[in-house]
Design a protein around this motif. Structure first.
Motif, mmCIF file in Angstrom:
data_model
loop_
_atom_site.group_PDB
_atom_site.id
_atom_site.type_symbol
_atom_site.label_atom_id
_atom_site.label_comp_id
_atom_site.label_asym_id
_atom_site.label_seq_id
_atom_site.Cartn_x
_atom_site.Cartn_y
_atom_site.Cartn_z
ATOM 1 N N ALA A 157 14.446 21.171 14.047
ATOM 2 C CA ALA A 157 14.990 20.928 15.384
ATOM 3 C C ALA A 157 14.622 19.555 15.892
ATOM 4 N N ALA A 158 15.512 18.999 16.688
ATOM 5 C CA ALA A 158 15.241 17.692 17.281
ATOM 6 C C ALA A 158 14.178 17.827 18.348
ATOM 7 N N SER A 159 13.337 16.819 18.469
ATOM 8 C CA SER A 159 12.278 16.857 19.471
ATOM 9 C C SER A 159 12.814 16.412 20.817
ATOM 10 N N VAL A 160 11.976 16.635 21.839
ATOM 11 C CA VAL A 160 12.377 16.246 23.181
ATOM 12 C C VAL A 160 12.529 14.740 23.290
ATOM 13 N N GLY A 161 13.416 14.299 24.198
ATOM 14 C CA GLY A 161 13.571 12.870 24.434
ATOM 15 C C GLY A 161 14.813 12.319 23.769
ATOM 16 N N ASP A 192 8.527 20.219 16.468
ATOM 17 C CA ASP A 192 9.192 20.030 15.185
ATOM 18 C C ASP A 192 10.071 18.795 15.259
ATOM 19 N N SER A 193 9.969 17.947 14.280
ATOM 20 C CA SER A 193 10.801 16.756 14.251
ATOM 21 C C SER A 193 11.053 16.370 12.808
ATOM 22 N N GLU A 194 12.290 16.051 12.500
ATOM 23 C CA GLU A 194 12.646 15.705 11.126
ATOM 24 C C GLU A 194 12.173 14.299 10.808
ATOM 25 N N LEU A 195 11.601 14.125 9.616
ATOM 26 C CA LEU A 195 11.181 12.803 9.191
ATOM 27 C C LEU A 195 12.406 11.912 8.983
ATOM 28 N N GLN A 196 12.242 10.631 9.206
ATOM 29 C CA GLN A 196 13.305 9.696 8.903
ATOM 30 C C GLN A 196 13.521 9.640 7.397
ATOM 31 N N TRP A 197 14.730 9.271 6.981
ATOM 32 C CA TRP A 197 15.045 9.295 5.558
ATOM 33 C C TRP A 197 14.159 8.327 4.779
ATOM 34 N N ARG A 198 13.737 7.222 5.422
ATOM 35 C CA ARG A 198 12.848 6.285 4.726
ATOM 36 C C ARG A 198 11.494 6.930 4.427
ATOM 37 N N HIS A 247 7.240 11.567 17.933
ATOM 38 C CA HIS A 247 8.454 11.496 18.745
ATOM 39 C C HIS A 247 8.181 11.860 20.203
ATOM 40 N N VAL A 248 7.300 12.845 20.429
ATOM 41 C CA VAL A 248 6.931 13.189 21.807
ATOM 42 C C VAL A 248 6.265 11.998 22.488
ATOM 43 N N HIS A 292 -5.805 17.237 16.036
ATOM 44 C CA HIS A 292 -6.263 15.947 16.537
ATOM 45 C C HIS A 292 -5.932 14.823 15.552
ATOM 46 N N VAL A 293 -5.972 15.122 14.251
ATOM 47 C CA VAL A 293 -5.604 14.103 13.265
ATOM 48 C C VAL A 293 -4.136 13.752 13.412
ATOM 49 N N HIS A 294 -3.280 14.770 13.514
ATOM 50 C CA HIS A 294 -1.844 14.512 13.656
ATOM 51 C C HIS A 294 -1.562 13.697 14.921
ATOM 52 N N GLN A 295 -2.247 14.025 16.006
ATOM 53 C CA GLN A 295 -2.039 13.291 17.253
ATOM 54 C C GLN A 295 -2.535 11.850 17.130
ATOM 55 N N SER A 296 -3.702 11.659 16.512
ATOM 56 C CA SER A 296 -4.250 10.308 16.374
ATOM 57 C C SER A 296 -3.342 9.425 15.530
ATOM 58 N N VAL A 297 -2.812 9.989 14.440
ATOM 59 C CA VAL A 297 -1.927 9.206 13.580
ATOM 60 C C VAL A 297 -0.619 8.896 14.299
ATOM 61 N N ALA A 298 -0.083 9.878 15.029
ATOM 62 C CA ALA A 298 1.138 9.636 15.795
ATOM 63 C C ALA A 298 0.925 8.524 16.815
ATOM 64 N N LEU A 299 -0.211 8.536 17.497
ATOM 65 C CA LEU A 299 -0.505 7.492 18.477
ATOM 66 C C LEU A 299 -0.714 6.144 17.800
#
Length: 639
Positions: free
Chosen positions: A134-138, A249-255, A297-298, A318-325
C-alpha cells in the motif's frame, strides 16, 4: 531461579549474550566484507546496529538453552555423556558452535544444515522485497513544486523545505506514548520540553502507532488546540475521519529493489566459512529495507527533521526510524525516562542506533557509552526529565500524609513493586513475599503507615491473589494502609513522586526507577534487590543503606528505623550516588532539553547538514551547561 554462584539465571543469561555479541562484532562481523557491504548499503551509520541487534535476537534462545542445560539438565551419576542442544538454521557457522561449547563445556551443539535456511528464509526475504504494498501517507515520491532544496546531508542527498519560508522548513515528530498535556505540571508528557523551547506549535507532528495509546477525543482536543498536526499510523475504532490516516507499508523504489537483487549473490564470493553470514546479512537488510521505506516516506512527506519516541529502547523499530531519518536528513533523538538500565545495558548488545540520547546523569551516560558500539550516538546529560512534577506533587501528597497520621501512623513507608515475567530477572514469588512481609509489619506495628503503589493496574497485580488479598484487607482496616492504584488500564496514572512524597521512606523491589524518582524528590529510598543484580554501583556505594540483596536484612533495617526517632543510621540516604544519578537536581531538566531541541532545529533552519546540526547544538549545550555534560559521537569528531 538462582544459579550455584548465587546469581539469578536471567542475569547470567543476559551477561553471556552481551559477551557473545561483543565477540561477534569484533571476531566475525568486522571480518566479513560481504556482511559489512550489505550493512553499509542499508545504512552507513546504523547498518551494523541492525545486524548486531538481529544477531542478539537470533542467538538469544540458543544461549538460554545452553545455560539451562548446563545448570538444570545436568546428567546425574548414573548417566554419562554430554547434553546435546540442537540449533536450527545457524547462519553463524562453526564460530557460534565453538563459542557455545567453550562457554558450556558439558554441552554439544547440533545444527541444521544451512541450505534449508536458504530455501526457507531466503524466499521470505525475496517475497518481502518484491511484493507491492500500500502507498504511504502523503504525496507520491518525486519532484514537489512546493519544495526547494536548501542543503544536502552527509551522503549528498538533497534536503527540502517549503517555499513559503523557513517556518515550515521542518517539523518535530513525536510518538504518542506518555501523554500530550504539556501545560500540566502534574503529568508526564511526550513533549514535556516544548513549552521551554522556541519551537512553535505549527512545527509539531504527533503520530499514533501504538494499540494501547489511541487518539481519544480529549487527546485530539489538546493536540489540535495547540496547532499540532496529528497522524494515525494504524486503524483505530471510532475515529471516522477525525485523524489523518497513514500507513507504514511503502513499496521500495525500483532502483532500491534492483540494487538489492543485484547484490544478493555477493555473499557467495566471501570466504567459504563466512558465506552463510553474508547471506544472513543480506536477508536482514532486505527485510529491514521495506520497513525503513515506510518510515522514510512518512518522514519525507511530513518534512520531519527531529523525531522522538519512547517505545522500548531495545525495539528494532528504532533502527528503521534512524535509517529513514538519515536518508531524509533528519535526526532520531531519544530522551531517557527510566533508571532501570544497568542490566538492560547488556541486553542492548543490540547496539544503539540513535543520533542523540539525552540521559539523566553520568551513571546512564556511561552505560549507554558501552552499547554505542559504532560511535554514532551523541550523549547529553540533562537530569531527570520530569523533575518539574515534584513541587505540585508535594502539595497533593500532604493530604495523604495527614490521613495516615490521623489514623495513628508516626512513620510512613511507601512501597513500589515491579513488573515480573518468567523470563525477567524479577519474579512473582519475590513480589508476593515482599507484600506479605510489609503487610504483616503494618498490621503488627501501631505506629507504622504504609502506602502501596503498584506499577500495573490492580487487576494485573498480586494484590488480588489468595496469597496477598486477606492480608491487604486486614491492613486497610487499620486505617494506616492506603492503596494508590489504577483499577484498570486507561485510568489516570498515579506517578511515583505523588505517592512517595507522602512518606518518610520509599521501598522498591529490585533496583527501582520509582525509588530513584522518590530520592530525587527528597525522600530517602531503599532498593530491596532480591534479583541480586551484579555489578550495580549502588552495591559499591551503599550496600546495607540504599540497597539490600537479602529480605531478612532489609526487614530488620526497616524495623530498626521504625523504632528510632529520625533516621540516625542514614537508611535510604543516596548522597554518595546522587551526582551519578542526576548532577543538576534543580527542577529545570525540561528547560535544558528544550534548549537542545531548539538549537537542533535552528541548525536545520540555517541549512546545516545533519552532522553539523548535532555538532553545533552540542557545542552550544556544552558552552551553557558545561562540557562535562556532553559526549559528541566519536564518528562526528571533536567539538
Amino acid at each position: 531461579m538462582y544459579l550455584p554462584s548465587g546469581t539469578k539465571f536471567r542475569h547470567e543469561w543476559v551477561l553471556q549474550l552481551w559477551h557473545m555479541t561483543s565477540k561477534f562484532h569484533l571476531e566475525v562481523l568486522l571480518k566479513s566484507w560481504a556482511a559489512r557491504l550489505y550493512g553499509r548499503a542499508y545504512s552507513r551509520r546504523s547498518g551494523e546496529a541492525l545486524l548486531l541487534r538481529d544477531f542478539y535476537y537470533t542467538v538469544e534462545p540458543w544461549v538460554f538453552l545452553c545455560l539451562y542445560a548446563r545448570y538444570v539438565a545436568q546428567p546425574d551419576a548414573s548417566h554419562s555423556g554430554k547434553t546435546v542442544v540442537y540449533i536450527p538454521h545457524n547462519p553463524f557457522g562453526k564460530w557460534l558452535v565453538d563459542n557455545l561449547e567453550e562457554l558450556y563445556p558439558n554441552i554439544t551443539c547440533g545444527q541444521q544444515p544451512y541450505p534449508r535456511l536458504f530455501r526457507s528464509q531466503g524466499g521470505v526475504a525475496l517475497r518481502s522485497l518484491l511484493r507491492g504494498s500500500a502507498a504511504s501517507v502523503g504525496q507520491p515520491r518525486g519532484n514537489n513544486p512546493e519544495k526547494e532544496e536548501y542543503g544536502r546531508d552527509h551522503g549528498g542527498r538533497p534536503l527540502f523545505r517549503s517555499r513559503d519560508g523557513p517556518r515550515s522548513a521542518g517539523k518535530v515528530a513525536a510518538q504518542a506514548c506518555l501523554g500530550l498535556e504539556v501545560d500540566s505540571k502534574k503529568k508526564r508528557s511526550d513533549m514535556f520540553w516544548l513549552p521551554n523551547s522556541k519551537i512553535e506549535g505549527d512545527r509539531v507532528l504527533v503520530y499514533f502507532d501504538r494499540p494501547d495509546v489511541p487518539p481519544t477525543p480529549q487527546t485530539l482536543s489538546t493536540v489540535q488546540g495547540r496547532g499540532w498536526e496529528v497522524l494515525a499510523l494504524q486503524r483505530y475504532e471510532g475515529q471516522n475521519g477525525q485523524v489523518r490516516q497513514g500507513q507504514l507499508d511503502s513499496e521500495l523504489q525500483w532502483r532500491q529493489k534492483l540494487g538489492l537483487l543485484l547484490t544478493a549473490p555477493f555473499w557467495l564470493l566471501d570466504r567459504p566459512g563466512r558465506q552463510r553470514l553474508g547471506h544472513w546479512a543480506w536477508m536482514r537488510t532486505a527485510e529491514a529495507s521495506a520497513k525503513t521505506a515506510g518510515w522514510e516516506h512518512v518522514f519525507w512527506s511530513n518534512k520531519v527533521r527531529l523525531h522522538s519516541s519512547y517505545t522500548d529502547v531495545l525495539s528494532n523499530g528504532h533502527v528503521h526510524q534512524s535509517v529513514a531519518l538519515e536518508r531524509v536528513g533528519g535526526l532520531n533523538v531519544r530522551t531517557d525516562t527510566t533508571f532501570g538500565y544497568s542490566e538492560a545495558m547488556c541486553e542492548a548488545g543490540r547496539a544503539s542506533p540513535f543520533d542523540t540520547f539525552l540521559v539523566w546523569g553520568p551513571h546512564m551516560r556511561d552505560a549507554f557509552r558501552k552499547i554505542d558500539f559504532l560511535g554514532i550516538t551523541t550523549l547529553v546529560t540533562c537530569g531527570y526529565p520530569f523533575d518539574y512534577m515534584f513541587e505540585p506533587a508535594r502539595a497533593n501528597a500532604a493530604s495523604v500524609r495527614r490521613q495516615l497520621q490521623t489514623a495513628g501512623a508516626r512513620k510512613i513507608v511507601c512501597f513500589f513493586d515491579n513488573k515480573f515475567h518468567r523470563f525477567f530477572h524479577t519474579s512473582r514469588f519475590d513480589v508476593v513475599v515482599l507484600y506479605q512481609k510489609l503487610l504483616e509489619q503494618v498490621i503488627n506495628t501501631a505506629e507504622m503507615g504504609l502506602i502501596l503503589k503498584p506499577k500495573a493496574a490492580l487487576a494485573r497485580t498480586v494484590l488480588q491473589s489468595s496469597e496477598v488479598q486477606p492480608l491487604l484487607e486486614r491492613a486497610l482496616a487499620t486505617g494506616r494502609c492506603l492503596l494508590l492504584a489504577r483499577q484498570k488500564d486507561g485510568d489516570p496514572i498515579i506517578y511515583p513522586c505523588q505517592a512517595a512524597l507522602a512518606a518518610d521512606l520509599a521501598l522498591g523491589y529490585a533496583v527501582n526507577s520509582a525509588v530513584v524518582e522518590a530520592v530525587l524528590a527528597g525522600v530517602p529510598g531503599v532498593h530491596i534487590d532480591l534479583t541480586r543484580e551484579p555489578g550495580h554501583p549502588f552495591y559499591e556505594h551503599g550496600y546495607g543503606k540504599i540497597v539490600f540483596d537479602d529480605l531478612e536484612l532489609a526487614m530488620a533495617a526497616l524495623r530498626k528505623w521504625l523504632t528510632r526517632e529520625g533516621n540516625p543510621e542514614g537508611l535510604g540516604d543516596h548522597s554518595p550516588v546522587l551526582d551519578l544519578i542526576d548532577p543538576f537536581r534543580d527542577g529545570r531538566a525540561a528547560h535544558r532539553v528544550g534548549d537542545y531541541m531548539t538549537w537542533l532545529m535552528e541548525g536545520f533552519d540555517s541549512g546545516l547538514s545533519r552532522d553539523e546540526v548535532v555538532r553545533s547544538a552540542t557545542r552550544r549545550y556544552a558552552d551553557v551547561y558545561g562540557a562535562e555534560h556532553v559526549r559528541l559521537a566519536p564518528s562526528l569528531g571533536r567539538l
